[in-house]
Structures are given as C-alpha cells and as structure tokens.
Design a protein around this motif. Structure first.
Motif, PDB file in Angstrom:
ATOM      1  N   GLU A  49      15.176  18.756 -34.443  1.00  0.00           N
ATOM      2  CA  GLU A  49      14.978  19.490 -33.196  1.00  0.00           C
ATOM      3  C   GLU A  49      16.216  20.341 -32.958  1.00  0.00           C
ATOM      4  O   GLU A  49      17.345  19.863 -33.081  1.00  0.00           O
ATOM      5  CB  GLU A  49      14.788  18.514 -32.040  1.00  0.00           C
ATOM      6  N   LYS A  50      15.986  21.600 -32.597  1.00  0.00           N
ATOM      7  CA  LYS A  50      17.101  22.507 -32.349  1.00  0.00           C
ATOM      8  C   LYS A  50      17.848  22.034 -31.103  1.00  0.00           C
ATOM      9  O   LYS A  50      17.252  21.837 -30.045  1.00  0.00           O
ATOM     10  CB  LYS A  50      16.571  23.927 -32.149  1.00  0.00           C
TER      11      LYS A  50
ATOM     12  N   SER B 170      16.037  14.477 -36.264  1.00  0.00           N
ATOM     13  CA  SER B 170      14.592  14.661 -36.049  1.00  0.00           C
ATOM     14  C   SER B 170      14.227  16.145 -36.051  1.00  0.00           C
ATOM     15  O   SER B 170      13.154  16.526 -35.570  1.00  0.00           O
ATOM     16  CB  SER B 170      14.142  13.952 -34.769  1.00  0.00           C
TER      17      SER B 170
ATOM     18  N   ALA C 160      19.264  14.540 -32.607  1.00  0.00           N
ATOM     19  CA  ALA C 160      18.326  15.668 -32.526  1.00  0.00           C
ATOM     20  C   ALA C 160      18.225  16.350 -33.886  1.00  0.00           C
ATOM     21  O   ALA C 160      17.126  16.691 -34.345  1.00  0.00           O
ATOM     22  CB  ALA C 160      18.790  16.663 -31.457  1.00  0.00           C
TER      23      ALA C 160
ATOM     24  N   ARG D 195      15.559  22.977 -28.070  1.00  0.00           N
ATOM     25  CA  ARG D 195      14.676  21.922 -27.554  1.00  0.00           C
ATOM     26  C   ARG D 195      15.456  20.791 -26.892  1.00  0.00           C
ATOM     27  O   ARG D 195      14.973  20.134 -25.981  1.00  0.00           O
ATOM     28  CB  ARG D 195      13.832  21.320 -28.706  1.00  0.00           C
TER      29      ARG D 195
ATOM     30  N   GLY E  48      13.554  23.692 -22.902  1.00  0.00           N
ATOM     31  CA  GLY E  48      13.983  22.490 -23.618  1.00  0.00           C
ATOM     32  C   GLY E  48      14.324  21.375 -22.644  1.00  0.00           C
ATOM     33  O   GLY E  48      14.392  21.586 -21.438  1.00  0.00           O
TER      34      GLY E  48
END
Ligand code: TXA
Ligand code: MG
Length: 344
Positions: free
Chosen positions: A265-266, A263, A260, A313, A237
């Motif tokens: 994303e982890k 969007s 994050a 990520r 990530g």
C-alpha cells in the motif's frame, strides 16, 4: 459552466460583485481559507452554495461583513461582542450572536444565532465593499474535502460549478477562523482557529472550549457547531495520527510505514522539518516546523490534498502540541484522521 480564474484587479472585483448581487456565486481569498460567497440575504442565492459544495442543508454558513457596523442589521451585538470586534476584526474570529429577522433560514440553517466575521484580506474586503451586501461564505471546497488555501485548490473542487474564482495567492493563516459562541453566559470556542484561546483570554475573563473540539461527539450529543459533526478535512487515504514521546513517535511511524510497504500500500509520513532525517528511505512530506506552528497551520490542508494527488493510501502524521494555534491544528487532524489516533 465555464469557471474563470482572475487576478483580483478592480475590474475583476467589480464583476465578482455584480455576480454576487445578481444571485450568483464567486470564490474569493480570505486570510484563513478561500470562501465560496453568495448574497447572505438572498435565500435562493445561498441555496446554490449548498448545491455547489454538496453541503448538508443543516450546516449554517458564516456571514462576512466589510465593517463591524455592517454586522449591526444582522444580529444583536452586546458589549462583550463589541470588545471582541474591536480587538480582533478584521481577523480570523467568527462570532455566533442572536440573529435578526433579515437572515434567511438558508443562511443560518434556521438557528436562533448567526455567525458573523470581518475577514482580514484586502481582496475579501474590497469585494465586500463592492457588493454592498453581507456575503455568506463557507470554505470553497467540496463538502468533506480539506479547505482550499490556493485558487488552484478551489479550481480542483469547483471547476464547472461556479462562474468565477478571484485568485489572491496562498492564504496566510491556512486554517479556518475561530468560531466563538457568544450566546451562552461564558463564551465557548466551538471551532478553534487563527485567534487562539490565549489571545481571547487577554480580552475576556473566561473562555471555554467545547469538549468536542478534540474528541468525537458522544452518541446522541448535539454539536454546538453543526460543521463539527461530519467527517471532515479528510484525504481519501486512511490517516493515522501518532502522538507521544519523539522517539516513540518515530519508531511507530517507521513500523507502520514498513507494514504498509509489505502489504504493497502506498504510504507517506507527514512529518516536521526538524525531523527531515528521521525517516530515510521513506516517502515523507513536511507539514512545517514544530518550532513555528503557524507554518504547520499554513501547510496542513495543502499537504492533505497532496496525499490525494499522490494517491497515498496509508498516511502517518506526527501530532503537535495543543497550545496556541496547535489546538486548531489538532482539531483538524483529529477529523482528518476520523479520530484514528495512536498514543504511543
Ligand atoms: O475562516 C473561515 O471561517 C472560512 C472563511 C471562508 O471565512 N469559512 C468557513 O466556513 O470556514 P465553513 O462554512 O466552512 O465553516 C463554518 C463553521 C461550521 O462548522 C458551521 O457549522 C459553524 O461555523 N456555524 C456557522 N453558523 C453557525 C451557527 N449559527 N451556529 C453554530 N455553528 C455555526
Ligand atoms: Mg468548511
């Protein structure tokens, strides 16, 4: 190839020594991180290390010895270096010294110097004694990954690539040794580690720190320590290192975390135990205590690997102060972040 993981019994250490003397590879614990060892005087054996790690051939290795005397046939040791060996060996201090002819070019990438260190770990020392030869050993990770601080980390990276891992439990220091260039007039720390600048200054009148320790190399600039050139210690990530006043760091981490999430994303915040209540509702992982930076040194690589295991990520990480062991922690974090640093 089957990779066996063995407790470091006398029999297992004897077998590991047989493998190394026969030109093979063995992963073993040291007080800093796990090493991937081969006979340092056998160029063909050393070549296997580069293949197992996927390591660029121009990145020289550290040669491990069981006693300070065992370093004598390998390099030219002046009085200053002797003083350092007396003060810090066995321990996490690697010395760059002018090499002698016995060092094959595979071991030190054909440089005029060779890196030597006597580790402070009973299993490493027992193995070195049993081998009876100096052992070249980089960290036992696939090149670019965080260094392994447990036998499990080594297995993640080296399963099927090497015959044997000696399991000595988790490493006490957790970051690699300090690399001190002794070939210049003033000794230079080219990689900070467990022996801090402050500790060295108790023994030496002057110690410089290479400029590249806390910043990227400028274009065309040559790395004193080739290992510092590469993207390193990096989780998969994207890691952002956040530094500044505590309230601002907190606000920035929260803001980036929410972005994050929006969007999809982890994300995860690498924080300190003192800040456990700062990020309610966010996924966090403690990297140790701000008040005890040695705990951060010990936990850091494990935390970076955990980010990969959890498939994070977006990784947001609080910075630490750069005194003492903090210099080594920030040196690794800058590289793990590929120098993506927010000063807030
Ligand atoms: O704690 C440690 O030092 C661990 C354990 C296993 O002892 N080893 C380790 O090795 O971290 P490695 O290969 O991952 O890192 C060695 C570093 C690299 O940055 C390399 O470029 C530098 O030392 N180095 C080795 N020999 C050198 C030389 N002759 N001149 C300049 N830099 C050198
Ligand atoms: Mg390494």
């Amino acid at each position: 190839m089957e990779t066996r993981v063995l407790a470091p019994t006398e029999a297992a250490i004897a077998e590991a020594a047989r493998i190394i003397r026969g030109g093979g590879l063995v992963a073993f614990p040291t007080e800093t991180v796990y090493g991937l060892g081969a006979d340092a005087l056998n160029g063909n054996a050393v070549q296997k290390i580069f293949e197992a790690k996927g390591r660029p051939g121009d990145n020289p290795l550290i040669v491990h010895v069981a006693t300070p005397e065992a370093a004598q046939p390998l390099c030219y040791i002046d009085e200053r270096a002797q003083t350092l060996m007396r003060a810090f060996w066995p321990g996490p201090l690697t010395l760059l010294l002018p090499k002698k002819l016995v060092i094959p070019s595979q071991t030190n990438a054909g440089l005029p110097s060779v890196a030597v260190r006597m580790p402070n770990h009973p299993v490493a020392l027992a193995l070195l004694r049993a081998c009876g030869v100096p052992v070249a050993a980089p960290s036992a990770n696939v090149s670019g990954r965080p260094s392994p601080t447990t036998a499990g980390h080594v297995l993640q990276d080296m399963d099927g690539r090497i015959p044997l891992i000696l399991d000595g439990g988790p490493c006490a220091v957790g970051l690699e040794s300090t690399v001190l260039d002794m070939t210049a007039e003033t000794p230079v720390i080219v990689r900070p580690g467990g022996v801090t600048r402050e500790m060295l200054l108790a023994v030496l009148p002057r110690v410089d720190v290479a400029a590249s320790v806390l910043r990227p190399l400028a274009e065309g600039e040559k790395a004193v320590s080739p290992g510092m050139m590469y993207r390193h210690y990096a989780p998969k990530g994207a890691l952002t290192l956040v530094m500044g006043k505590p309230d601002d760091v907190r606000a920035t981490c929260l803001k980036l975390y929410r972005e994050a999430m929006e969007s999809q994303e982890k994300a995860c915040i690498l924080t300190h135990s003192e800040h456990a209540l700062w990020y309610e509702g966010c996924d966090t992982l403690s990297i140790g205590s701000l008040a005890q930076p040695e705990t951060v040194a010990r936990e850091l690589f494990s935390a970076l690997r955990a980010m990969d295991d959890r498939q994070v990520r977006v990784i947001l990480c609080e910075a630490v102060d750069t005194d003492g062991i903090g210099l080594a922690i920030m040196n690794r974090l800058y590289r793990a972040a590929a120098f993506c640093v927010l000063e807030v």
